[in-house]
Design an enzyme around this catalytic site. Structure first.
Site, PDB file in Angstrom:
ATOM      1  N   SER A  60       0.826  -1.207   0.000  1.00 16.20           N
ATOM      2  CA  SER A  60       0.000   0.000   0.000  1.00 16.20           C
ATOM      3  C   SER A  60       0.862   1.261   0.000  1.00 16.20           C
ATOM      4  O   SER A  60       2.001   1.266   0.459  1.00 16.20           O
ATOM      5  CB  SER A  60      -0.896   0.032   1.240  1.00 16.20           C
ATOM      6  OG  SER A  60      -1.712  -1.107   1.281  1.00 16.20           O
TER       7      SER A  60
HETATM    8  N1  SAH Z   1      -1.412  -4.721   3.702  1.00 11.56           N
HETATM    9  C1  SAH Z   1      -0.510  -4.743   2.565  1.00 11.56           C
HETATM   10  C2  SAH Z   1      -1.246  -4.579   1.260  1.00 11.56           C
HETATM   11  C3  SAH Z   1      -1.813  -5.841   0.863  1.00 11.56           C
HETATM   12  S1  SAH Z   1      -2.494  -5.928  -0.735  1.00 11.56           S
HETATM   13  C4  SAH Z   1       0.575  -3.725   2.719  1.00 11.56           C
HETATM   14  O1  SAH Z   1       1.000  -3.472   3.799  1.00 11.56           O
HETATM   15  O2  SAH Z   1       1.068  -3.180   1.792  1.00 11.56           O
HETATM   16  C5  SAH Z   1      -3.930  -6.839  -0.325  1.00 11.56           C
HETATM   17  C6  SAH Z   1      -3.718  -8.242   0.159  1.00 11.56           C
HETATM   18  O3  SAH Z   1      -4.990  -8.766   0.482  1.00 11.56           O
HETATM   19  C7  SAH Z   1      -3.123  -9.167  -0.900  1.00 11.56           C
HETATM   20  O4  SAH Z   1      -1.979  -9.787  -0.403  1.00 11.56           O
HETATM   21  C8  SAH Z   1      -4.238 -10.167  -1.162  1.00 11.56           C
HETATM   22  O5  SAH Z   1      -3.777 -11.457  -1.457  1.00 11.56           O
HETATM   23  C9  SAH Z   1      -4.988 -10.132   0.145  1.00 11.56           C
HETATM   24  N2  SAH Z   1      -6.377 -10.609   0.085  1.00 11.56           N
HETATM   25  C10 SAH Z   1      -7.308 -10.400  -0.897  1.00 11.56           C
HETATM   26  N3  SAH Z   1      -8.458 -11.017  -0.586  1.00 11.56           N
HETATM   27  C11 SAH Z   1      -8.256 -11.635   0.619  1.00 11.56           C
HETATM   28  C12 SAH Z   1      -9.067 -12.443   1.458  1.00 11.56           C
HETATM   29  N4  SAH Z   1     -10.328 -12.751   1.160  1.00 11.56           N
HETATM   30  N5  SAH Z   1      -8.526 -12.895   2.617  1.00 11.56           N
HETATM   31  C13 SAH Z   1      -7.258 -12.609   2.959  1.00 11.56           C
HETATM   32  N6  SAH Z   1      -6.434 -11.858   2.196  1.00 11.56           N
HETATM   33  C14 SAH Z   1      -6.928 -11.367   1.039  1.00 11.56           C
END
Ligand code: SAH
Length: 210
Positions: A60
């Site tokens: 992010s």
């Molecule tokens: N928090 C992260 C950004 C993550 S991007 C940061 O610090 O930068 C979003 C993440 O959510 C991805 O890794 C994706 O695989 C996960 N994701 C999407 N749908 C999900 C679900 N239903 N359960 C758990 N994780 C999920």
């Protein structure tokens, strides 16, 4: 570049964009974002942008991490925090430094394993990991003072609301692929009130696990 100067420039930018919490700013200042990125991208770690982390996912944007963290931190306790979407673990590390215990769920196994390693390497021990579809939250560990979802559903999964403690807050981007409403929901007894804070763009919250 991971010099102090590039980090300070990022901090200045976050403040210019309206991040006021010194606690949040201090944690962002001291968290090494470059260690969460592949070497080829680590020179861009202190730019205020989202960057790819593989598997079609992104780390992010620092502003969004700060905004979401600040929204939770300034509205109530942060003892037990649930995060849906561990990704590379950067947001997890920020939350772990501001709360007693973080419970984080990720649906893509290799991302989860990599995040676990890095978070241990930088010395954070108050994090529990789960490889699962986080749409159902993590009921066994609830209730939570705060829940953060870092992937966007079309509508708020009701199960997440049920896992909020009284006075608990959920921060979550809601909407389709392009623009989503960053929504803060606050629980007061059995009442839920919600407020839209920003327009953001996250990857979609998907079902099932990989
Ligand atoms: N928090 C992260 C950004 C993550 S991007 C940061 O610090 O930068 C979003 C993440 O959510 C991805 O890794 C994706 O695989 C996960 N994701 C999407 N749908 C999900 C679900 N239903 N359960 C758990 N994780 C999920």
């Amino acid at each position: 570049m991971t010099s102090q100067r590039t980090r300070e420039r990022l901090l200045g930018r976050l403040m210019d964009q309206g991040i006021h919490s010194m606690e949040v700013l201090d944690v962002i200042r001291s968290t090494p974002r470059h260690v969460f990125l592949d070497e080829a991208l680590s020179h861009r770690a202190y730019e205020d942008v989202a960057l790819p982390i593989g598997f079609n996912q992104t780390i992010s944007q620092p502003y969004v991490v700060a905004r979401m963290t600040e929204a939770l931190l300034t509205t109530g306790p942060m003892n037990r925090v649930l995060e849906i979407g561990t990704g590379c673990g950067y947001q997890t590390s920020v939350l772990a430094q501001l709360s007693k215990a973080v419970f984080t769920v990720e649906r893509i196994k290799p991302l989860q394993e990599k995040a676990r390693k890095i978070l241990r390497l930088i010395g954070l021990r108050n994090i529990e990991f789960k490889h699962d579809d986080g749409t159902q939250g993590w009921a066994d560990r609830g209730l939570y003072d705060a829940i953060m979802t870092t992937a966007a559903p079309q509508s708020i999964p009701q199960e997440l609301l049920h896992q909020l403690a009284d006075g608990g807050r959920l921060i979550i981007p809601v909407g389709g692929e392009n623009d989503q409403e960053l929504t803060l929901v606050t629980r007061s007894g059995d009442e839920f009130s919600s407020q839209v804070l920003d327009v953001v763009r996250f990857v979609p919250l998907l079902h099932g696990k990989l």
